[in-house]
Scaffold this active site. Structure first.
Site, PDB file in Angstrom:
ATOM      1  N   ASN A   1      -3.253  38.745  20.032  1.00 48.34           N
ATOM      2  CA  ASN A   1      -2.639  37.811  20.973  1.00 48.34           C
ATOM      3  C   ASN A   1      -2.920  38.214  22.412  1.00 48.34           C
ATOM      4  OD1 ASN A   1      -1.608  36.322  18.871  1.00 48.34           O
ATOM      5  ND2 ASN A   1       0.475  37.154  19.022  1.00 48.34           N
TER       6      ASN A   1
ATOM      7  N   LYS B   1       3.893  25.641  22.529  1.00 47.30           N
ATOM      8  CA  LYS B   1       3.051  26.476  21.685  1.00 47.30           C
ATOM      9  C   LYS B   1       2.338  27.531  22.526  1.00 47.30           C
ATOM     10  CE  LYS B   1       4.185  24.262  17.980  1.00 47.30           C
ATOM     11  NZ  LYS B   1       5.030  24.914  16.965  1.00 47.30           N
TER      12      LYS B   1
ATOM     13  N   PRO C   1       4.908  34.647  28.666  1.00 46.69           N
ATOM     14  CA  PRO C   1       5.564  35.603  27.764  1.00 46.69           C
ATOM     15  C   PRO C   1       4.629  36.037  26.645  1.00 46.69           C
ATOM     16  CG  PRO C   1       6.324  33.380  27.306  1.00 46.69           C
ATOM     17  CD  PRO C   1       5.436  33.288  28.519  1.00 46.69           C
TER      18      PRO C   1
ATOM     19  N   THR D   1      -0.601  26.110   5.921  1.00 49.00           N
ATOM     20  CA  THR D   1      -0.860  27.117   6.946  1.00 49.00           C
ATOM     21  C   THR D   1      -1.252  28.443   6.299  1.00 49.00           C
ATOM     22  OG1 THR D   1       0.208  28.497   8.662  1.00 49.00           O
ATOM     23  CG2 THR D   1       1.629  27.571   6.975  1.00 49.00           C
ATOM     24  N   ASP D   2      -2.034  29.227   7.024  1.00 44.64           N
ATOM     25  CA  ASP D   2      -2.384  30.555   6.521  1.00 44.64           C
ATOM     26  C   ASP D   2      -1.181  31.491   6.476  1.00 44.64           C
ATOM     27  OD1 ASP D   2      -2.117  30.879   9.256  1.00 44.64           O
ATOM     28  OD2 ASP D   2      -4.015  31.957   9.536  1.00 44.64           O
ATOM     29  N   GLU D   3      -0.073  31.091   7.119  1.00 45.05           N
ATOM     30  CA  GLU D   3       1.126  31.922   7.114  1.00 45.05           C
ATOM     31  C   GLU D   3       1.747  32.063   5.725  1.00 45.05           C
ATOM     32  OE1 GLU D   3       4.100  31.535  10.150  1.00 45.05           O
ATOM     33  OE2 GLU D   3       2.756  30.386  11.436  1.00 45.05           O
TER      34      GLU D   3
ATOM     35  N   ASN E   1      -4.164  26.601  15.182  1.00 40.71           N
ATOM     36  CA  ASN E   1      -4.905  25.562  15.888  1.00 40.71           C
ATOM     37  C   ASN E   1      -4.598  25.586  17.378  1.00 40.71           C
ATOM     38  OD1 ASN E   1      -6.027  22.688  14.203  1.00 40.71           O
ATOM     39  ND2 ASN E   1      -5.490  24.588  13.154  1.00 40.71           N
TER      40      ASN E   1
ATOM     41  N   GLY F   1      10.600  38.985  11.906  1.00 40.75           N
ATOM     42  CA  GLY F   1       9.652  38.588  10.873  1.00 40.75           C
ATOM     43  C   GLY F   1       8.276  38.235  11.402  1.00 40.75           C
TER      44      GLY F   1
ATOM     45  N   LYS G   1       6.724  25.905   3.986  1.00 43.06           N
ATOM     46  CA  LYS G   1       5.352  25.439   3.761  1.00 43.06           C
ATOM     47  C   LYS G   1       4.868  25.860   2.368  1.00 43.06           C
ATOM     48  CE  LYS G   1       3.088  23.651   6.585  1.00 43.06           C
ATOM     49  NZ  LYS G   1       2.919  22.219   6.945  1.00 43.06           N
TER      50      LYS G   1
ATOM     51  N   TYR H   1       4.893  38.306  23.014  1.00 42.66           N
ATOM     52  CA  TYR H   1       5.769  38.996  22.085  1.00 42.66           C
ATOM     53  C   TYR H   1       5.317  40.435  21.825  1.00 42.66           C
ATOM     54  CZ  TYR H   1       8.371  34.829  20.539  1.00 42.66           C
ATOM     55  OH  TYR H   1       9.175  33.720  20.468  1.00 42.66           O
TER      56      TYR H   1
ATOM     57  N   TYR I   1       9.957  29.356   8.237  1.00 42.15           N
ATOM     58  CA  TYR I   1       8.952  28.303   8.409  1.00 42.15           C
ATOM     59  C   TYR I   1       7.886  28.378   7.319  1.00 42.15           C
ATOM     60  CZ  TYR I   1       4.702  26.085  10.056  1.00 42.15           C
ATOM     61  OH  TYR I   1       3.546  25.337  10.130  1.00 42.15           O
TER      62      TYR I   1
ATOM     63  N   ARG J   1       9.593  38.878  17.988  1.00 39.48           N
ATOM     64  CA  ARG J   1      10.442  37.964  17.244  1.00 39.48           C
ATOM     65  C   ARG J   1      10.653  38.499  15.828  1.00 39.48           C
ATOM     66  NH1 ARG J   1       6.283  32.843  16.548  1.00 39.48           N
ATOM     67  NH2 ARG J   1       5.155  33.617  14.724  1.00 39.48           N
TER      68      ARG J   1
ATOM     69  N   ARG K   1      -4.508  37.023  15.081  1.00 43.46           N
ATOM     70  CA  ARG K   1      -4.547  35.655  14.588  1.00 43.46           C
ATOM     71  C   ARG K   1      -5.981  35.138  14.633  1.00 43.46           C
ATOM     72  NH1 ARG K   1      -0.416  37.338  13.329  1.00 43.46           N
ATOM     73  NH2 ARG K   1       1.704  36.590  13.739  1.00 43.46           N
TER      74      ARG K   1
END
Length: 227
Positions: A143, A83, A99, A20-22, A74, A169, A48, A101, A44, A167, A108
């Protein structure tokens, strides 16, 4: 590690790790290339990144032919309805709020799932063991912006957005350079708007698939916060 040991035992022609790009962490400047340091900021993405390092170690130490693919966010048909985009679409089709955040300004890159699958196919055929390949559109949106596009496609307005506390982090921006995989001949076929249109249409026409999953979430057996 179990998978890598198995790949080593049977001598697979190529091991592809879907990352993941994270793993790069939040981006404050130019998009991250594949050689950027890994600076994950949540559990998470840390797991990864750890997996990516294991893959590299098996390539260097044991000669397991392996590559890492790091896609951006994705979306598309059959995505689990907890998701972010799947939740937004299914909620709006039911006339429910969505919802969002924090202030909704987190950025993204969204890529249609079929484009990611084609990228993996290209890497399977042309990828060089020991390499990493970023996969994304090369442009990001907030977002709030992507949610506004879903609102328009489902016939709703901004009053359907329900702000929720940010959320822990929560990375502000993800951005990746994709020149490397494009040099292998891959290009995305769908832009964000075309992908969203296809996705909303699929959820609208396949409610018998996602409604039982939403029911389980409503019963408290599954998380309902967007990812």
């Amino acid at each position: 590690q179990v998978l890598l040991d198995a790949a080593r035992t049977v001598q697979v022609p190529l091991f592809v790790q879907i990352s993941t790009d994270e793993t790069y962490g939040s981006c404050s400047g130019e998009p991250f290339g594949e050689d950027a340091p890994l600076v994950p900021r949540n559990p998470y993405s840390a797991t990864k990144a750890a997996a990516d390092l294991l893959v590299r170690s098996y390539w260097v130490t044991h000669g397991v032919p392996a590559v890492v693919v790091r896609p951006s966010n994705n979306f598309g048909p059959m995505q689990f309805p907890e998701k972010f985009l799947a939740l937004a679409i299914t909620n709006l089709l039911d006339g429910k709020e969505v919802p969002l955040y924090g202030d909704g300004e987190n950025i993204r890159e969204w890529i249609f799932v079929e484009d990611t699958c084609r990228a993996i196919e290209v890497v399977l055929g042309k990828g060089e063991p020991g390499n990493v390949y970023n996969v994304g559109l090369g442009s990001g949106v907030t977002n709030r912006d992507v949610l506004n596009r879903v609102l328009a496609l489902t016939g709703h307005g901004p009053e359907m957005i329900r702000p929720v506390p940010d959320r822990p982090g929560h990375d502000r921006r993800y951005a990746i350079a994709t020149d490397k995989i494009r040099h292998l001949g891959w290009e995305p076929e769908l832009d964000l708007d075309a992908g969203l249109t296809r996705t909303v249409t699929w959820y609208r026409e396949n409610q018998d698939w996602w409604r039982p999953l939403k029911g389980r979430a409503a019963d408290g057996r599954l998380p309902t916060t967007p990812a």
